[in-house]
Design an enzyme around this catalytic site. Structure first.
Site, PDB file in Angstrom:
ATOM      1  N   ARG A   1       0.835  -1.222   0.000  1.00 17.90           N
ATOM      2  CA  ARG A   1       0.000   0.000   0.000  1.00 17.90           C
ATOM      3  C   ARG A   1       0.864   1.264   0.000  1.00 17.90           C
ATOM      4  O   ARG A   1       0.498   2.286   0.563  1.00 17.90           O
ATOM      5  CB  ARG A   1      -0.963   0.015   1.189  1.00 17.90           C
TER       6      ARG A   1
ATOM      7  N   GLU B   1      -4.474   3.039   6.349  1.00 15.14           N
ATOM      8  CA  GLU B   1      -4.310   2.963   4.895  1.00 15.14           C
ATOM      9  C   GLU B   1      -4.919   4.204   4.246  1.00 15.14           C
ATOM     10  O   GLU B   1      -4.455   4.672   3.219  1.00 15.14           O
ATOM     11  CB  GLU B   1      -5.016   1.698   4.365  1.00 15.14           C
TER      12      GLU B   1
ATOM     13  N   SER C   1     -11.110  -0.553   3.363  1.00 15.00           N
ATOM     14  CA  SER C   1     -10.200  -0.907   4.467  1.00 15.00           C
ATOM     15  C   SER C   1      -9.540   0.357   5.021  1.00 15.00           C
ATOM     16  O   SER C   1      -8.855   1.064   4.289  1.00 15.00           O
ATOM     17  CB  SER C   1      -9.121  -1.877   3.974  1.00 15.00           C
TER      18      SER C   1
END
Length: 338
Positions: A164, A334, A238
């Site tokens: 990520r 994230e 998420s």
């Protein structure tokens, strides 16, 4: 190109949060982008680059010129018997691009079906799901320097992709506007169906020899069953990354938590699902005022309507403290806080 003052951004972020841009402009071409970046009137003003708004948390108004990148187009660069090379505009919707690939039999992104956001944001986050990361199919990224207005091509290696992560979130953060992504996709599929949920769903679909379309359909079924639709409940998917911890630490945790799931990253590191940690800490389905933790997926923080970015930020910090206290593991967001 029209530049508007005090522009509302509620419809430009999937959390559905109220925020106002000092100035706002839709950018639909490379020419428009370079013109505004080199315009003396706007050159010295701070800029904020906005894509699909699916991975950001607005905690205040944006005192800047917000450039909403809407450069579209899918162009075939070249192809051979095995592969095809595509240049895709940053403003294309990510899922729409995945569906284009599925329809044409181009493999490599089917596991990334139904992920919200734009093509331009995909390399920034190195989006991933069900055993696939977008870095696997990226050949290069085209971007324009905010300072000079010049175009630069970042090779896959120069993008420095991580979990990520990419160079666009670190070393050159806020220095470039991604305008296009060059992909290499396969015409001879090597499907990735290793995840248990994917295999189970394909069996429920009575599929024993899956096609690209079958895998995409299975992924969409899984995501729809677990994740709330941003059009109905504000969310950014998420919220936290899955933490990676040393094998020794994982083994110690397993002594007191025999059911803790873990997936080997390498010989020294194990990835632990953040959703499991949050659920075990008692947060799944929690609600305070207009924000909360989704009832089906603890990894997703939601805005039920009328919530603020500050409230979601506070909730995320409480979850981080709770998981740290219970497991000794630090969760990292994230989602990008703005």
């Amino acid at each position: 190109m029209q530049i508007q003052a005090n522009y509302p951004l509620r419809n430009y972020n999937t959390f559905g949060l109220e925020s106002t841009a000092g100035y706002f402009a839709e950018v639909t071409s490379l020419t428009e982008l370079k013109a505004i970046l080199t315009d003396p009137e706007w050159k010295q003003k701070p800029k904020f680059i906005l894509g699909g708004g699916s991975n950001i948390l607005f905690t205040q108004n944006i005192n800047a010129l917000v450039l909403h990148v809407q450069i579209t187009g899918i162009e075939k660069i070249s192809e051979d018997e095995a592969n095809i090379w595509l240049k895709v505009g940053a403003g294309e919707g990510w899922h729409a691009f995945v569906m284009y690939c599925v329809e044409n039999g181009y493999a490599g992104v089917e596991n990334l079906s139904l992920i919200p956001g734009s093509v331009g944001a995909a390399p920034m986050q190195n989006i991933g799901a069900y055993g696939v990361e977008v870095k696997n199919v990226i050949e290069s990224v085209e971007a324009v320097s905010i300072e000079s207005g010049e175009t630069r091509i970042f090779s896959k290696e120069e993008c420095r992709f991580g979990y990520r992560e990419s160079i666009f979130k670190k070393e050159v953060k806020d220095q470039y506007v991604i305008t296009g992504v060059n992909f290499i996709l396969s015409k001879k599929p090597n499907l990735n169906v290793g995840y248990g949920d994917v295999q189970k769903t394909l069996l429920e679909m009575n599929v024993t020899e899956p096609t690209i379309r079958d895998v995409s359909e299975a992924i969409m079924q899984i995501r729809r069953s677990k994740l709330p639709d941003p059009a109905k409940i504000g969310n950014a998917g998420s919220f936290f990354k899955n933490p990676e911890i040393p094998v020794g630490v994982f083994e110690e945790l397993r002594k007191n938590n025999p059911n803790i799931p873990g997936y080997p990253v390498d010989n020294q590191t194990v990835k632990v699902p953040a959703g499991w940690l949050i659920e075990q800490a008692g947060w799944k389905g929690y609600r305070t005022g207009n924000v909360g933790v989704h009832e089906k997926q603890a990894l997703v923080l939601v805005n039920y309507g009328g919530g603020t970015g500050h409230e979601i930020k506070q909730l995320s910090e409480q979850i981080q403290e709770s998981v740290k206290s219970k497991f000794g593991i630090s969760l990292n967001a994230e989602v990008n806080f703005i």
